[in-house]
Motif scaffolding. Structure first.
Motif, PDB file in Angstrom:
ATOM      1  N   TYR A   1      41.326  35.039  40.636  1.00  0.00           N
ATOM      2  CA  TYR A   1      40.346  35.991  40.126  1.00  0.00           C
ATOM      3  C   TYR A   1      38.901  35.166  39.878  1.00  0.00           C
ATOM      4  O   TYR A   1      39.075  33.846  39.351  1.00  0.00           O
ATOM      5  CB  TYR A   1      40.553  36.495  38.593  1.00  0.00           C
ATOM      6  CG  TYR A   1      39.604  36.890  37.741  1.00  0.00           C
ATOM      7  CD1 TYR A   1      39.024  38.287  38.125  1.00  0.00           C
ATOM      8  CD2 TYR A   1      39.160  36.111  36.674  1.00  0.00           C
ATOM      9  CE1 TYR A   1      37.790  38.682  37.222  1.00  0.00           C
ATOM     10  CE2 TYR A   1      38.071  36.738  35.798  1.00  0.00           C
ATOM     11  CZ  TYR A   1      37.450  37.932  36.011  1.00  0.00           C
ATOM     12  OH  TYR A   1      36.474  38.274  35.234  1.00  0.00           O
TER      13      TYR A   1
ATOM     14  N   GLN B   1      42.501  35.223  32.828  1.00  0.00           N
ATOM     15  CA  GLN B   1      43.423  34.733  33.890  1.00  0.00           C
ATOM     16  C   GLN B   1      44.808  35.730  33.779  1.00  0.00           C
ATOM     17  O   GLN B   1      45.446  35.835  34.682  1.00  0.00           O
ATOM     18  CB  GLN B   1      43.317  33.250  34.160  1.00  0.00           C
ATOM     19  CG  GLN B   1      42.158  32.688  34.403  1.00  0.00           C
ATOM     20  CD  GLN B   1      41.577  32.750  35.713  1.00  0.00           C
ATOM     21  OE1 GLN B   1      42.291  33.150  36.601  1.00  0.00           O
ATOM     22  NE2 GLN B   1      40.456  32.775  36.036  1.00  0.00           N
TER      23      GLN B   1
ATOM     24  N   ALA C   1      44.246  38.928  34.943  1.00  0.00           N
ATOM     25  CA  ALA C   1      44.348  39.019  36.538  1.00  0.00           C
ATOM     26  C   ALA C   1      45.728  38.703  36.972  1.00  0.00           C
ATOM     27  O   ALA C   1      46.007  39.373  38.055  1.00  0.00           O
ATOM     28  CB  ALA C   1      43.446  37.824  36.894  1.00  0.00           C
TER      29      ALA C   1
ATOM     30  N   ASN D   1      42.900  43.478  43.800  1.00  0.00           N
ATOM     31  CA  ASN D   1      41.419  42.883  43.807  1.00  0.00           C
ATOM     32  C   ASN D   1      40.703  43.471  42.693  1.00  0.00           C
ATOM     33  O   ASN D   1      40.014  44.432  42.826  1.00  0.00           O
ATOM     34  CB  ASN D   1      40.917  43.323  45.255  1.00  0.00           C
ATOM     35  CG  ASN D   1      41.750  42.449  46.437  1.00  0.00           C
ATOM     36  OD1 ASN D   1      42.502  41.667  46.000  1.00  0.00           O
ATOM     37  ND2 ASN D   1      41.441  42.916  47.642  1.00  0.00           N
ATOM     38  N   ILE D   2      40.469  42.328  41.737  1.00  0.00           N
ATOM     39  CA  ILE D   2      39.758  42.723  40.704  1.00  0.00           C
ATOM     40  C   ILE D   2      38.188  42.080  40.912  1.00  0.00           C
ATOM     41  O   ILE D   2      38.137  41.106  41.776  1.00  0.00           O
ATOM     42  CB  ILE D   2      39.982  41.983  39.291  1.00  0.00           C
ATOM     43  CG1 ILE D   2      41.601  42.376  38.960  1.00  0.00           C
ATOM     44  CG2 ILE D   2      38.926  42.063  38.373  1.00  0.00           C
ATOM     45  CD1 ILE D   2      41.923  41.587  37.853  1.00  0.00           C
TER      46      ILE D   2
END
Length: 706
Positions: free
Chosen positions: A211, A240, A243, A250-251
């Motif tokens: 991320y 984190q 994520a 996919n962020i």
């Protein structure tokens, strides 16, 4: 080894112990089967087809899995665990590539679920490191639709429909589960490579390795189809951690925004922004997946909500966050006199700050006074971990709290403090409206029902639809949504029926009936029990539990259905000096011939009363309550004169002072407010709380100023 323009594909198929097809991976079940085969794109040759069972930690197979795959727990019990199977996968693929004389490859799967929703989440939870080949793959459905635009939409494609479109004569019953799927996918690929199509595999799907943090500006445009709200997060979770929960998806850069409550602390919610709507839709399939021992609820959200939390306008913050891939630590409880040198000395040489003083950001009020908060940048995880070890160590005479933070949290904290007025004032009065001649039932007649377990997104229309034909038996203004202390739906609602018989029939008919994806419990209750719950008590099988305050139940102050015209309830006003709070001329009109009572709806009435009675819940709302419309001062004054209705004086402002020394007297308070205009000369505007009030409120010594 992989490459962006690979000369080989590895066709991959897998199955879990749970759902199959479009719901693959949505139930968090483990991988139990992998089947693959290497395809040489240049020479149109294939390698050996491999099938490998995977031993899951939980060998309890779903009925659908048993039926479709034909696998049994006994057979899986003899298989290798996932980490060993992935090692074998890499070794066998490398061996097949050598035989075919190829050096690079890219995975190719039927859709995105196997890679994004199964392999990446499971390996992340089990702390396995995936090889680079799993971060790039071709989605055969998308490639097929690109090659054959007249075929079905991508979301409707399956291996079987693609084979039927091409007229491939394959019999699924003749092959083992997984083998037929891979062989058919290989046949589809060869058809796409034929002279009539000459399809080229050039743009693989990618999975982000990690991320990326970054700032977000309020001027950005955020697509609402890319944002979700995650609820139920552990309070100590970082961006984190979130994520990692969404590993495989996919962020967007800086797309994790942890939400804070009114005290500036994390409330267990986060808004997450993905790179596109497809990734967002996959994220919604992780509803009630687990982070540790907690399940996380995932709902749709809007771009406006994300910008409200993560967006910022401060150039200072933008410059602070301009350094990419930094670990952010929040420091709380700093002495107000602390300098940059003090903070750097506190952190020490074992955790150097990125850029020295430039890596520090002190949070201040609009007038420049420090708040005791600061944010620090570190270039790597190691330095951040060293800093976190100093949690609750002493700087000066105070212990300092250190937490992981995010770019969005920096924006939120700065936005909150920079927008806080130095001296808060009362909200603008609201146009008075005349309530209809009805009251909330307060007796023991069980003519009400309680709805428990409502979806948080449920509105009045959903409740009325849920009630069905019984809506005709609801009293006017009889639906009451209950909000929690954050102003959000609590999942409860109360409904006043026209009679106890009607309430009984509704409870029998609608109990555990489904609303959206949840069943709702419906109980018959009385108006007295309803008011008890609305005031903060609890109603369960064990009976009633009183609200935290020992006073008799008080009516919610801003609730439309109550006929009293006093701004502060009589029971609560008795704890203070009424002649100081309200002029003596402002008395309720009790005569039957009195004009109709005018009820006012201050925009922040609940907040006003929360200051004095901490047990008040957020006010319940009624679906047919008259709208809230701001009124000019002249209109309010005219309405008040015409109806003799008590309202707070227009020019004044009520200020609550907390944290006063116990030996503070009136002289010190007047000196503190020197330069400001306060109440009349007899100082009746200063009200010291009585011992009775303080014992009820369980708060330190306080003063209230008018």
């Amino acid at each position: 080894m992989t490459a962006s323009h690979s000369d080989s594909l590895v066709v991959l198929f897998g199955a879990t112990a749970g759902a199959y097809g479009a719901k693959l991976g949505s139930d968090e079940r483990e991988l139990i089967l992998l089947v693959w085969q290497v395809v040489d794109l240049q020479n149109k040759k294939v390698g050996t087809l491999h099938k490998s069972l995977v031993k899951a930690d939980n060998l309890d197979l779903s009925d659908q899995c048993r039926e479709v795959s034909g696998l049994t727990p006994e057979g899986l019990g003899k298989a290798e665990p996932l980490d060993r199977v992935l090692q074998q996968f890499s070794q066998l693929v490398s061996s097949d590539l050598k035989v075919l004389g190829r050096s690079s490859y890219t995975l190719c799967s039927d859709g995105q679920l196997l890679i994004r929703q199964v392999i990446h989440p499971e390996t992340s939870k089990k702390n396995f490191l995936l090889s680079d080949c799993f971060y790039s793959f071709y989605d055969l459905r998308k490639e097929f639709h690109t090659c054959y635009p007249s075929s079905a939409a991508v979301k409707d494609q399956t291996i079987k429909t693609m084979a039927e479109y091409l007229g491939l004569g394959t019999d699924e019953a003749e092959e083992d589960f997984g083998v037929w799927q891979v062989k058919t996918m290989v046949a589809i690929i060869f058809s796409m490579l034929s002279e009539g199509c000459n399809h080229i595999f050039t743009e693989p799907e990618t999975v982000k390795h990690k991320y990326e943090t970054g700032p977000c500006s309020k001027s950005e445009t955020v697509d609402s189809e890319t944002v979700i709200r995650a609820r139920g997060l552990p309070w100590q979770s970082s961006d984190q951690d979130i994520a990692r929960f969404f590993k495989g998806l996919n962020i967007a850069k800086g797309g994790v925004a942890l939400c804070l409550n009114s005290q500036g602390r994390r409330n267990g919610e986060a808004l997450v922004r993905f790179v596109n709507s497809e990734q967002r839709d996959l994220a919604l399939e992780r509803h009630k997946h687990h982070m540790g021992s907690r399940y996380i609820e995932v709902y749709k959200a809007t771009g406006e909500e994300f910008l409200k939390i993560a967006g910022g306008t401060s150039n200072e913050v933008a410059q602070f966050l301009s350094k990419e891939n930094q670990v952010i630590i929040r420091m709380r409880g700093l002495p107000f006199t602390a300098t940059q040198e003090d903070v750097l000395g506190f952190l020490g040489p074992e955790c150097p700050v990125t850029g020295g003083k430039e890596g520090l950001l002190f949070v201040k009020y609009p007038d420049g006074r420090p708040t005791g908060d600061a944010f620090v940048l570190f270039s790597c995880e190691e330095y951040a971990q060293n800093a976190l070890k100093k949690h609750k160590e002493i700087l000066g005479k105070r212990y300092i709290e250190l937490f992981r933070s995010t770019a969005a949290e920096v924006q939120q904290v700065l936005n909150r403090y920079m927008s806080t007025p130095l001296i808060p004032t009362l909200p603008t009065p609201i146009i008075p409206v005349i309530p209809p001649p009805y009251t909330i039932a307060t007796g023991s007649v069980r003519d009400c029902v309680r709805l428990r377990g409502l979806p948080y997104t449920a509105g009045i229309d959903d409740i009325l639809e849920f009630m069905g034909d019984a809506t005709g038996d609801i009293k006017p203004h009889g639906v009451h949504m209950v909000l929690n202390q954050q102003g959000r739906p609590s999942g409860d609602a109360f409904i006043q029926m026209k009679s106890a018989d009607k309430a009984f029939m509704v409870a029998q008919k609608c109990h555990k009936k489904m609303m959206k994806d949840r069943y709702v419990e419906v109980f018959q209750c009385s108006g007295e029990e309803m008011n008890f719950v609305l005031m903060g008590g609890t109603l369960n099988r064990s009976g009633l539990s009183p609200p935290p305050c020992k006073l008799p139940c008080l009516s919610p102050p801003a609730y439309a259905a109550f006929q009293t015209a006093a701004v502060i309830p009589a029971e609560a006003a008795a704890l203070y000096q009424p002649q100081a709070l309200l002029p003596s001329t402002r008395t309720p009109q009790a005569s039957a011939a009195a004009p109709p009572t005018v009820t006012y709806y201050p925009a922040q009435a609940a907040q006003l009363y929360m200051n004095y009675t901490a047990y008040y819940p957020s006010p319940p709302v009624s679906p047919t309550t008259v709208g809230y419309i701001a009124a000019p001062p002249g209109a309010v004054a005219a309405a008040a004169t015409a109806t003799h209705t008590p309202i707070l004086p227009q020019p004044g402002a009520l200020v609550r002072m907390q944290g006063l020394p116990y030996n503070t007297g009136m002289k010190e308070i007047l000196s503190f407010f020197q330069g400001y205009q306060y109440a009349p000369d007899d100082y009746n505007g200063l009200i010291q709380l009585s011992d009775q009030a303080r014992s009820v409120l369980q708060a330190p010594k306080e003063w209230v100023c008018l």
